[in-house]
Design an enzyme around this catalytic site. Sequence first.
Site, PDB file in Angstrom:
ATOM      1  N   TYR A 293       0.821  -1.210   0.000  1.00  0.00           N
ATOM      2  CA  TYR A 293       0.000   0.000   0.000  1.00  0.00           C
ATOM      3  C   TYR A 293       0.862   1.272   0.000  1.00  0.00           C
ATOM      4  CZ  TYR A 293      -4.087  -2.896   0.328  1.00  0.00           C
ATOM      5  OH  TYR A 293      -5.060  -3.822   0.012  1.00  0.00           O
TER       6      TYR A 293
ATOM      7  N   HIS B 142     -14.611   1.366  -0.027  1.00  0.00           N
ATOM      8  CA  HIS B 142     -13.495   0.452   0.284  1.00  0.00           C
ATOM      9  C   HIS B 142     -12.294   1.181   0.868  1.00  0.00           C
ATOM     10  CE1 HIS B 142     -15.231  -2.673  -2.748  1.00  0.00           C
ATOM     11  NE2 HIS B 142     -15.900  -2.631  -1.630  1.00  0.00           N
TER      12      HIS B 142
ATOM     13  N   SER C  45     -15.994  -4.498 -12.866  1.00  0.00           N
ATOM     14  CA  SER C  45     -16.231  -5.851 -13.399  1.00  0.00           C
ATOM     15  C   SER C  45     -17.410  -6.535 -12.711  1.00  0.00           C
ATOM     16  CB  SER C  45     -14.970  -6.698 -13.178  1.00  0.00           C
ATOM     17  OG  SER C  45     -14.659  -6.731 -11.780  1.00  0.00           O
TER      18      SER C  45
ATOM     19  N   LEU D  48     -15.675  -0.920 -20.441  1.00  0.00           N
ATOM     20  CA  LEU D  48     -14.896  -1.280 -21.641  1.00  0.00           C
ATOM     21  C   LEU D  48     -15.471  -2.549 -22.266  1.00  0.00           C
ATOM     22  CD1 LEU D  48     -12.381  -0.082 -23.009  1.00  0.00           C
ATOM     23  CD2 LEU D  48     -10.981  -1.721 -21.708  1.00  0.00           C
TER      24      LEU D  48
ATOM     25  N   ALA E 114     -13.746   4.813 -20.636  1.00  0.00           N
ATOM     26  CA  ALA E 114     -14.472   5.769 -19.787  1.00  0.00           C
ATOM     27  C   ALA E 114     -14.227   7.216 -20.210  1.00  0.00           C
ATOM     28  CB  ALA E 114     -14.054   5.572 -18.331  1.00  0.00           C
TER      29      ALA E 114
HETATM   30  C1  BV8 Z   1     -17.936  -8.190   2.976  1.00  0.00           C
HETATM   31  C2  BV8 Z   1      -9.865  -2.316  -1.230  1.00  0.00           C
HETATM   32  C3  BV8 Z   1     -19.332  -8.722   4.846  1.00  0.00           C
HETATM   33  C4  BV8 Z   1      -8.481  -2.820  -1.072  1.00  0.00           C
HETATM   34  C5  BV8 Z   1     -11.313  -4.060  -2.148  1.00  0.00           C
HETATM   35  C6  BV8 Z   1     -21.419 -12.692  -2.037  1.00  0.00           C
HETATM   36  C7  BV8 Z   1     -21.065 -13.609  -2.973  1.00  0.00           C
HETATM   37  C8  BV8 Z   1     -19.694 -13.990  -3.076  1.00  0.00           C
HETATM   38  C9  BV8 Z   1     -18.697 -13.439  -2.266  1.00  0.00           C
HETATM   39  C10 BV8 Z   1     -19.069 -12.527  -1.352  1.00  0.00           C
HETATM   40  C11 BV8 Z   1     -20.413 -12.167  -1.218  1.00  0.00           C
HETATM   41  N1  BV8 Z   1     -20.471 -11.253  -0.233  1.00  0.00           N
HETATM   42  C12 BV8 Z   1     -19.215 -11.033   0.263  1.00  0.00           C
HETATM   43  C13 BV8 Z   1     -18.343 -11.812  -0.415  1.00  0.00           C
HETATM   44  C14 BV8 Z   1     -16.899 -11.843  -0.177  1.00  0.00           C
HETATM   45  C15 BV8 Z   1     -16.134 -10.708  -0.875  1.00  0.00           C
HETATM   46  C16 BV8 Z   1     -16.289 -10.831  -2.358  1.00  0.00           C
HETATM   47  O1  BV8 Z   1     -17.085 -10.151  -2.978  1.00  0.00           O
HETATM   48  N2  BV8 Z   1     -15.456 -11.704  -2.923  1.00  0.00           N
HETATM   49  C17 BV8 Z   1     -15.451 -11.840  -4.408  1.00  0.00           C
HETATM   50  C18 BV8 Z   1     -14.010 -11.886  -4.872  1.00  0.00           C
HETATM   51  C19 BV8 Z   1     -16.229 -13.023  -4.824  1.00  0.00           C
HETATM   52  N3  BV8 Z   1     -16.566  -9.387  -0.421  1.00  0.00           N
HETATM   53  C20 BV8 Z   1     -16.024  -8.912   0.737  1.00  0.00           C
HETATM   54  O2  BV8 Z   1     -15.215  -9.522   1.417  1.00  0.00           O
HETATM   55  C21 BV8 Z   1     -16.489  -7.523   1.163  1.00  0.00           C
HETATM   56  N4  BV8 Z   1     -16.853  -7.522   2.553  1.00  0.00           N
HETATM   57  O3  BV8 Z   1     -18.642  -8.831   2.231  1.00  0.00           O
HETATM   58  O4  BV8 Z   1     -18.161  -8.048   4.335  1.00  0.00           O
HETATM   59  C22 BV8 Z   1     -20.483  -7.766   4.831  1.00  0.00           C
HETATM   60  C23 BV8 Z   1     -20.959  -7.181   3.664  1.00  0.00           C
HETATM   61  C24 BV8 Z   1     -22.087  -6.327   3.690  1.00  0.00           C
HETATM   62  C25 BV8 Z   1     -22.701  -6.057   4.866  1.00  0.00           C
HETATM   63  C26 BV8 Z   1     -22.198  -6.636   6.048  1.00  0.00           C
HETATM   64  C27 BV8 Z   1     -21.074  -7.504   5.988  1.00  0.00           C
HETATM   65  C28 BV8 Z   1     -15.334  -6.493   1.062  1.00  0.00           C
HETATM   66  C29 BV8 Z   1     -14.861  -6.361  -0.321  1.00  0.00           C
HETATM   67  C30 BV8 Z   1     -13.859  -5.188  -0.431  1.00  0.00           C
HETATM   68  C31 BV8 Z   1     -12.441  -5.676  -0.650  1.00  0.00           C
HETATM   69  N5  BV8 Z   1     -11.549  -4.555  -0.937  1.00  0.00           N
HETATM   70  N6  BV8 Z   1     -10.527  -2.974  -2.358  1.00  0.00           N
HETATM   71  C32 BV8 Z   1      -7.597  -2.417  -2.218  1.00  0.00           C
HETATM   72  O5  BV8 Z   1      -8.067  -1.749  -3.154  1.00  0.00           O
HETATM   73  O6  BV8 Z   1      -6.424  -2.776  -2.125  1.00  0.00           O
HETATM   74  S1  BV8 Z   1     -12.097  -4.821  -3.485  1.00  0.00           S
HETATM   75  C33 BV8 Z   1     -11.279  -4.228  -4.914  1.00  0.00           C
HETATM   76  O7  BV8 Z   1     -11.524  -5.213  -5.896  1.00  0.00           O
HETATM   77  C34 BV8 Z   1     -11.824  -2.932  -5.486  1.00  0.00           C
HETATM   78  O8  BV8 Z   1     -12.141  -1.994  -4.491  1.00  0.00           O
HETATM   79  C35 BV8 Z   1     -13.038  -3.420  -6.277  1.00  0.00           C
HETATM   80  O9  BV8 Z   1     -14.157  -3.559  -5.424  1.00  0.00           O
HETATM   81  C36 BV8 Z   1     -12.584  -4.792  -6.726  1.00  0.00           C
HETATM   82  C37 BV8 Z   1     -12.007  -4.704  -8.116  1.00  0.00           C
HETATM   83  O10 BV8 Z   1     -13.052  -4.575  -8.967  1.00  0.00           O
HETATM   84  P1  BV8 Z   1     -13.115  -3.407 -10.080  1.00  0.00           P
HETATM   85  O11 BV8 Z   1     -12.899  -2.074  -9.432  1.00  0.00           O
HETATM   86  O12 BV8 Z   1     -14.337  -3.657 -10.829  1.00  0.00           O
HETATM   87  O13 BV8 Z   1     -11.797  -3.675 -10.961  1.00  0.00           O
HETATM   88  P2  BV8 Z   1     -11.531  -4.885 -11.979  1.00  0.00           P
HETATM   89  O14 BV8 Z   1     -10.097  -4.778 -12.329  1.00  0.00           O
HETATM   90  O15 BV8 Z   1     -12.063  -6.155 -11.445  1.00  0.00           O
HETATM   91  O16 BV8 Z   1     -12.407  -4.512 -13.284  1.00  0.00           O
HETATM   92  C38 BV8 Z   1     -12.145  -3.330 -13.983  1.00  0.00           C
HETATM   93  C39 BV8 Z   1     -13.316  -3.152 -14.945  1.00  0.00           C
HETATM   94  O17 BV8 Z   1     -13.117  -1.919 -15.638  1.00  0.00           O
HETATM   95  C40 BV8 Z   1     -13.413  -4.262 -15.991  1.00  0.00           C
HETATM   96  O18 BV8 Z   1     -14.782  -4.617 -16.156  1.00  0.00           O
HETATM   97  C41 BV8 Z   1     -12.862  -3.597 -17.254  1.00  0.00           C
HETATM   98  O19 BV8 Z   1     -13.543  -4.034 -18.403  1.00  0.00           O
HETATM   99  C42 BV8 Z   1     -13.200  -2.137 -17.029  1.00  0.00           C
HETATM  100  N7  BV8 Z   1     -12.250  -1.208 -17.664  1.00  0.00           N
HETATM  101  C43 BV8 Z   1     -10.898  -1.357 -17.766  1.00  0.00           C
HETATM  102  N8  BV8 Z   1     -10.374  -0.256 -18.376  1.00  0.00           N
HETATM  103  C44 BV8 Z   1     -11.427   0.584 -18.655  1.00  0.00           C
HETATM  104  C45 BV8 Z   1     -12.624  -0.019 -18.171  1.00  0.00           C
HETATM  105  N9  BV8 Z   1     -13.832   0.558 -18.279  1.00  0.00           N
HETATM  106  C46 BV8 Z   1     -13.882   1.778 -18.907  1.00  0.00           C
HETATM  107  N10 BV8 Z   1     -12.766   2.431 -19.375  1.00  0.00           N
HETATM  108  C47 BV8 Z   1     -11.540   1.861 -19.281  1.00  0.00           C
HETATM  109  N11 BV8 Z   1     -10.475   2.497 -19.772  1.00  0.00           N
END
Ligand code: BV8
Length: 228
Positions: A52, A105, A173, A198, A215
């Site tokens: 970080y 987050h 995503s 994208l 974007a």
């Molecule tokens: C929680 C901070 C309990 C740290 C981050 C239900 C089902 C399954 C799993 C779960 C569920 N509920 C909870 C879970 C578990 C988990 C989860 O979701 N796991 C996943 C992997 C399955 N969730 C958690 O643990 C969450 N906490 O649930 O607590 C609770 C909840 C509610 C109420 C009470 C209790 C906490 C999750 C947060 C984790 N921390 N970040 C750090 O950043 O270092 S998550 C981190 O990853 C980001 O913040 C973001 O959320 C995620 C990444 O996703 P994106 O931002 O979408 O990025 P990505 O690269 O994936 O995609 C980029 C997109 O942009 C693509 O689509 C691409 O096409 C597009 N793109 C690229 N370039 C461009 C573009 N678009 C336009 N223009 C461009 N140029």
Amino acid sequence: MKVVVLTGAGISAESGVPTFRDADGLWEGHRVEDVATPEAYVRDPVTVQRFYDARRAALAAVEPNPAHHALARLEQAVGDQLLVVTQNIDDLHERAGSTRVLHMHGELRSALCRSCRGRFPWEEDLGDFPPCPGCGTTELRPDVVWFGEVPYDLERIVGALESADLFVSIGTSGAVYPAAGFVRGARDLGAQTLELNLEPSQGSAWFHESRLGPATETVPAWVEEMLA
Ligand code: BV8
């Protein structure tokens, strides 16, 4: 017209901030579970702090892009009718001029004390475990929400989704919950839903409309439409 905009890593990609899953699913060379979970921090705090610290320092080398600036322009025009909810921990929305931004987050430019739970604006490294400004212990960690931790401001976000007329998702995503579930919630509560990405996201089926493209093109075009 009350608008909630959800942003993800894709809105900052063209500013040079890496998105999340590079080719082999590593996060800047690290397995997510090795750097973004409370367990990882307990196991190896130095590696996590360095991960970080590097991302915080890299903020100095990037600038907001036309997508961030377009959202700031929209806020100028519609004021409290717009709320930006971001999954990003960078500060590019604010540097573009947006003020109504919720970092669900967390933020790189903030430190959280594991002892007194105080949160402090933070610019420097944490890897040398400096004393907490609140309680003096050396328990400061990055103020980001790790997997398994509860996101920030969920009540305000749910409240905004409940009264939203339009929900717009930009550059995400749809892989991480609870953010990935917002489109369904907003739609079920009667909001129009628009995706600017994208490529189709995991939640594309839930959007009334999806516009694919970078974007820096899709967001200014959408904002011009809103201001027309
Ligand atoms: C929680 C901070 C309990 C740290 C981050 C239900 C089902 C399954 C799993 C779960 C569920 N509920 C909870 C879970 C578990 C988990 C989860 O979701 N796991 C996943 C992997 C399955 N969730 C958690 O643990 C969450 N906490 O649930 O607590 C609770 C909840 C509610 C109420 C009470 C209790 C906490 C999750 C947060 C984790 N921390 N970040 C750090 O950043 O270092 S998550 C981190 O990853 C980001 O913040 C973001 O959320 C995620 C990444 O996703 P994106 O931002 O979408 O990025 P990505 O690269 O994936 O995609 C980029 C997109 O942009 C693509 O689509 C691409 O096409 C597009 N793109 C690229 N370039 C461009 C573009 N678009 C336009 N223009 C461009 N140029």
